[in-house]
Scaffold this active site. Sequence first.
Site, PDB file in Angstrom:
ATOM      1  N   ASP A  46      -3.815  -4.412   3.557  1.00 29.11           N
ATOM      2  CA  ASP A  46      -4.010  -3.259   4.438  1.00 29.11           C
ATOM      3  C   ASP A  46      -5.185  -3.493   5.381  1.00 29.11           C
ATOM      4  OD1 ASP A  46      -3.697  -0.251   5.089  1.00 29.11           O
ATOM      5  OD2 ASP A  46      -5.774  -0.393   4.425  1.00 29.11           O
ATOM      6  N   GLU A 118       2.242  -5.039   2.763  1.00 29.73           N
ATOM      7  CA  GLU A 118       0.781  -5.192   2.761  1.00 29.73           C
ATOM      8  C   GLU A 118       0.339  -6.166   1.675  1.00 29.73           C
ATOM      9  OE1 GLU A 118      -0.778  -0.967   4.594  1.00 29.73           O
ATOM     10  OE2 GLU A 118      -0.512  -1.109   2.429  1.00 29.73           O
TER      11      GLU A 118
END
Length: 226
Positions: A46, A118
């Site tokens: 992320d 992610e």
Amino acid sequence: MEPIKNLPRLCRTLGYEFKNIDLLTQALTHRSAANKHNERLEFLGDSILSIVISDALYHQFPKATEGDLSRMRATLVRGDTLTLIAKAFKLGDYLFLGPGELKSGGFRRESILADAVEAIIGAIYLDSDLEVCRKLLLHWYAERLAEIQPGVNQKDAKTLLQEYLQGLKKPLPDYQVINIEGDAHDQTFTVECRIDDLSESVIGVASSRRKAEQIAAAQVLELLKK
């Protein structure tokens, strides 16, 4: 679902060959399936995605305001965008889920798919370095970065699809909920989107009706623009 099966094929799809294939296996492992799951990799990925997209937008739009840059970044890294990337990679075919998640269709759930993207980014970073991640992400995002523009609002997929069809004087899309699974606090909605120009309907699956409609609309837009 066996997590190690067909990983070389997935590597080819991703455009990256892992030196440590265990990192990719972990990135595809949901917490319902094993103690060594993908949440820490997701945390890392992320952050890497955010810095790479921020840097790309900063240099691509030298006159854009901080607000415009933030809105464009939010559009590019939000869950429904990551879900579309996951679907393009067919990540649902590779996820390692626990029995409960398998039964409830977790391999289609937008939050699980987005988190896996992610986590894969985090795994690639640990297996290589930031510059390798940057080049790969810019390749994944090339079309989206080419299309995005600064503006007060980053319109959602349903709005964009409606405007696209109206511009062609075509009927508006029809959205129907065709399935709801799971307990009241953890439901999964399957929404069907139909338009006249496509012979088959497109399906969106998400944790809410609205999100499922957005995912379906985004997929229809991609099909129409091919």
